[in-house]
Design a protein around this motif. Structure first.
Motif, mmCIF file in Angstrom:
data_model
loop_
_atom_site.group_PDB
_atom_site.id
_atom_site.type_symbol
_atom_site.label_atom_id
_atom_site.label_comp_id
_atom_site.label_asym_id
_atom_site.label_seq_id
_atom_site.Cartn_x
_atom_site.Cartn_y
_atom_site.Cartn_z
ATOM 1 N N SER A 1 6.666 13.839 8.709
ATOM 2 C CA SER A 1 5.979 15.075 8.352
ATOM 3 C C SER A 1 4.462 14.924 8.294
ATOM 4 C CB SER A 1 6.491 15.580 6.984
ATOM 5 O OG SER A 1 6.175 14.640 5.972
ATOM 6 N N VAL A 2 3.971 13.730 8.562
ATOM 7 C CA VAL A 2 2.528 13.496 8.521
ATOM 8 C C VAL A 2 1.858 14.280 9.641
ATOM 9 C CG1 VAL A 2 0.757 11.766 8.887
ATOM 10 C CG2 VAL A 2 2.669 11.261 7.398
ATOM 11 N N ASP A 3 0.769 14.963 9.281
ATOM 12 C CA ASP A 3 0.051 15.757 10.264
ATOM 13 C C ASP A 3 -0.810 14.854 11.143
ATOM 14 O OD1 ASP A 3 -0.866 18.454 11.222
ATOM 15 O OD2 ASP A 3 -2.784 17.622 10.577
ATOM 16 N N MET A 4 -0.831 15.132 12.431
ATOM 17 C CA MET A 4 -1.582 14.322 13.371
ATOM 18 C C MET A 4 -3.060 14.279 13.010
ATOM 19 S SD MET A 4 -2.178 14.886 17.478
ATOM 20 C CE MET A 4 -3.195 16.340 17.177
ATOM 21 N N ARG A 5 -3.601 15.395 12.582
ATOM 22 C CA ARG A 5 -5.032 15.449 12.276
ATOM 23 C C ARG A 5 -5.379 14.580 11.071
ATOM 24 N NH1 ARG A 5 -7.590 19.396 15.098
ATOM 25 N NH2 ARG A 5 -6.216 20.792 16.280
ATOM 26 N N ASP A 6 -4.494 14.521 10.082
ATOM 27 C CA ASP A 6 -4.745 13.661 8.924
ATOM 28 C C ASP A 6 -4.782 12.191 9.332
ATOM 29 O OD1 ASP A 6 -4.833 15.854 7.256
ATOM 30 O OD2 ASP A 6 -2.708 15.734 6.720
ATOM 31 N N VAL A 7 -3.841 11.806 10.203
ATOM 32 C CA VAL A 7 -3.798 10.417 10.671
ATOM 33 C C VAL A 7 -5.061 10.079 11.459
ATOM 34 C CG1 VAL A 7 -2.563 8.761 12.111
ATOM 35 C CG2 VAL A 7 -1.286 10.397 10.711
ATOM 36 N N LEU A 8 -5.450 10.960 12.354
ATOM 37 C CA LEU A 8 -6.619 10.689 13.190
ATOM 38 C C LEU A 8 -7.916 10.752 12.389
ATOM 39 C CD1 LEU A 8 -5.475 12.609 16.363
ATOM 40 C CD2 LEU A 8 -5.704 10.151 16.118
ATOM 41 N N HIS B 1 -3.988 0.633 15.664
ATOM 42 C CA HIS B 1 -3.006 0.244 14.650
ATOM 43 C C HIS B 1 -2.575 1.448 13.814
ATOM 44 C CE1 HIS B 1 -2.684 -3.990 15.293
ATOM 45 N NE2 HIS B 1 -3.972 -4.231 15.098
ATOM 46 N N VAL B 2 -3.544 2.236 13.372
ATOM 47 C CA VAL B 2 -3.232 3.385 12.516
ATOM 48 C C VAL B 2 -2.440 4.432 13.292
ATOM 49 C CG1 VAL B 2 -4.229 5.258 11.149
ATOM 50 C CG2 VAL B 2 -5.253 2.978 11.066
ATOM 51 N N CYS B 3 -2.886 4.740 14.495
ATOM 52 C CA CYS B 3 -2.183 5.757 15.297
ATOM 53 C C CYS B 3 -0.795 5.278 15.719
ATOM 54 C CB CYS B 3 -3.013 6.114 16.527
ATOM 55 S SG CYS B 3 -4.581 6.925 16.143
ATOM 56 N N GLY B 4 -0.676 4.004 16.034
ATOM 57 C CA GLY B 4 0.617 3.463 16.415
ATOM 58 C C GLY B 4 1.615 3.480 15.281
ATOM 59 N N ARG B 5 1.144 3.286 14.065
ATOM 60 C CA ARG B 5 2.043 3.309 12.899
ATOM 61 C C ARG B 5 2.722 4.663 12.742
ATOM 62 N NH1 ARG B 5 5.241 4.134 9.854
ATOM 63 N NH2 ARG B 5 5.426 3.633 7.633
ATOM 64 N N TYR B 6 2.005 5.738 13.038
ATOM 65 C CA TYR B 6 2.556 7.085 12.859
ATOM 66 C C TYR B 6 2.987 7.714 14.178
ATOM 67 C CZ TYR B 6 0.970 6.708 8.072
ATOM 68 O OH TYR B 6 0.806 6.302 6.776
ATOM 69 N N LYS B 7 3.196 6.854 15.184
ATOM 70 C CA LYS B 7 3.804 7.269 16.457
ATOM 71 C C LYS B 7 3.003 8.372 17.155
ATOM 72 C CE LYS B 7 7.322 4.503 15.800
ATOM 73 N NZ LYS B 7 6.850 3.902 14.539
ATOM 74 N N ASP C 1 -7.900 -5.699 6.747
ATOM 75 C CA ASP C 1 -6.641 -5.943 6.023
ATOM 76 C C ASP C 1 -5.891 -4.639 5.777
ATOM 77 O OD1 ASP C 1 -7.248 -8.619 5.979
ATOM 78 O OD2 ASP C 1 -8.058 -8.598 3.936
ATOM 79 N N LEU C 2 -6.628 -3.584 5.458
ATOM 80 C CA LEU C 2 -5.994 -2.282 5.223
ATOM 81 C C LEU C 2 -5.288 -1.781 6.468
ATOM 82 C CD1 LEU C 2 -5.502 0.217 3.457
ATOM 83 C CD2 LEU C 2 -7.748 1.068 4.164
ATOM 84 N N SER C 3 -5.909 -1.955 7.624
ATOM 85 C CA SER C 3 -5.277 -1.501 8.863
ATOM 86 C C SER C 3 -3.987 -2.262 9.139
ATOM 87 C CB SER C 3 -6.244 -1.656 10.039
ATOM 88 O OG SER C 3 -6.453 -3.021 10.354
ATOM 89 N N ARG C 4 -3.968 -3.554 8.804
ATOM 90 C CA ARG C 4 -2.747 -4.340 8.995
ATOM 91 C C ARG C 4 -1.643 -3.883 8.043
ATOM 92 N NH1 ARG C 4 -5.967 -5.137 12.352
ATOM 93 N NH2 ARG C 4 -6.315 -7.030 13.562
ATOM 94 N N GLU C 5 -2.016 -3.523 6.825
ATOM 95 C CA GLU C 5 -1.018 -3.017 5.871
ATOM 96 C C GLU C 5 -0.450 -1.685 6.328
ATOM 97 O OE1 GLU C 5 -2.374 -2.951 1.842
ATOM 98 O OE2 GLU C 5 -3.305 -4.922 1.962
ATOM 99 N N ILE C 6 -1.314 -0.831 6.874
ATOM 100 C CA ILE C 6 -0.833 0.452 7.398
ATOM 101 C C ILE C 6 0.107 0.215 8.567
ATOM 102 C CG2 ILE C 6 -1.534 2.584 8.557
ATOM 103 C CD1 ILE C 6 -4.143 2.445 6.964
ATOM 104 N N SER C 7 -0.268 -0.685 9.454
ATOM 105 C CA SER C 7 0.562 -0.975 10.628
ATOM 106 C C SER C 7 1.923 -1.542 10.233
ATOM 107 C CB SER C 7 -0.167 -1.964 11.538
ATOM 108 O OG SER C 7 0.597 -2.278 12.675
ATOM 109 N N ALA C 8 1.966 -2.324 9.146
ATOM 110 C CA ALA C 8 3.227 -2.903 8.684
ATOM 111 C C ALA C 8 4.043 -1.944 7.833
ATOM 112 C CB ALA C 8 2.946 -4.182 7.906
ATOM 113 N N GLY C 9 3.523 -0.758 7.560
ATOM 114 C CA GLY C 9 4.249 0.220 6.763
ATOM 115 C C GLY C 9 4.248 -0.067 5.279
ATOM 116 N N LYS C 10 3.301 -0.873 4.803
ATOM 117 C CA LYS C 10 3.259 -1.233 3.389
ATOM 118 C C LYS C 10 2.500 -0.220 2.539
ATOM 119 C CE LYS C 10 3.433 -6.209 4.346
ATOM 120 N NZ LYS C 10 2.733 -7.507 4.186
ATOM 121 N N ILE C 11 1.830 0.701 3.177
ATOM 122 C CA ILE C 11 0.983 1.645 2.442
ATOM 123 C C ILE C 11 1.043 2.998 3.137
ATOM 124 C CG2 ILE C 11 -1.076 0.964 3.745
ATOM 125 C CD1 ILE C 11 -2.703 1.394 1.220
#
Length: 276
Positions: free
Chosen positions: A17-24, A50-56, A102-112
């Motif tokens: 349900s995450v909005d594309m604009r929020d992710v970008l 990394h961030v965009c890939g996490r949210y497909k 480090d934050l980007s890696r946590e986002i990519s791993a789905g930890k945050i």
């Protein structure tokens, strides 16, 4: 077991349900913070990916330069996202670069999650630089060591430590009063030369050479990180950004030379350069 399945299902539903604009917007802000604090171009691009890939978010194109970020994206409903952010070339804070990385890696791993990531990014951006006394001490030690590497004697190196510390007191003053890079480096170069001339005028029981003092004490002003990053950008085929950064670094050398040359020129005209 059922609770774990429910939590996993809720998490997936939340991600979908995450909005594309929020992710970008988050990816853009993370890239902005990285670029503002001296990160390399490839690191900024990797963070956005990394961030965009996490949210497909698949159809994303990012173009990063030394002073700007361009992002475009298209989702399944054919909504188009396009944003440009101008980031002026400024100083360096490698601690912030490390934290955002480090934050980007946590986002990519789905930890945050997205909301927590935004809050973390705001906290990271507010990180203060190292305390002034530590920076002053580091500048002095760096100046003394560099002077010693130039085959200066021990006492010349100690004088360079003192000049380097006093120089960085001025640099911190310039930062607090938002003086421009041109003024800071020209005045800094002139200040180093004045201090070297004063040191040379004292009848020390050991030899003191002006060239060793000036070249050694200049180290805190030298944009070493910017110069190295520009070479890395060029090596990664980011030629435009690399050239812009290397020109910016070379101009700093010119500003320092102007300050040193002006003071030496005035000194030679007034005294005839008897101590040089």
């Amino acid at each position: 077991m059922d609770d774990r399945i429910d939590c996993t299902t809720d998490k997936k539903a939340q991600d979908e349900s995450v909005d594309m604009r929020d992710v970008l917007d988050l990816a853009m802000n993370m890239g902005r913070v990285l670029l503002k604090n001296g990160a390399e171009i490839f690191r900024v691009e990797e963070t956005i990916d990394h961030v965009c890939g996490r949210y497909k978010i698949g159809d994303v194109e990012s173009f990063v330069m030394s002073n700007g970020i361009f992002i475009t994206a298209r989702d399944e409903t054919e909504d188009i996202y396009a944003k440009v952010k101008h980031i002026p070339i400024s100083g360096f804070h490698l601690g912030i670069v490390t934290e955002v990385n480090d934050l980007s890696r946590e986002i990519s791993a789905g930890k945050i999650g997205l909301k927590e990531a935004r809050m973390r990014l705001e906290e990271i951006e507010k990180m203060p630089p190292k305390r002034g006394r530590f920076r002053i001490l580091a500048a002095g030690i760096g100046s003394g060591c560099f002077c010693y590497l130039l085959q200066a004697n021990f006492w010349e190196s100690m004088i360079a430590v003192l000049i380097g510390c006093l120089l960085y007191v001025f640099v911190i003053f310039a930062e607090n009063h938002r003086l421009t890079k041109i003024i800071t480096n020209i005045v800094g170069g002139g200040f180093i030369t004045v201090m070297a001339l004063l040191a040379l005028s004292i009848p020390w029981p050991f030899p003191v050479r002006m060239d060793k003092l000036i070249i050694g004490s200049i180290l805190p002003l030298v944009p070493g990180v910017a110069f190295v990053n520009s070479i890395r950008d060029i090596a990664n085929s980011d030629f435009i950004s690399g050239i812009v950064r290397i020109v910016d670094a070379l101009l700093v050398f010119v500003y320092i030379a102007i300050g040193v040359g002006f003071v030496l020129g005035c000194y030679n005209k007034i005294t005839g350069g008897g101590w040089i």
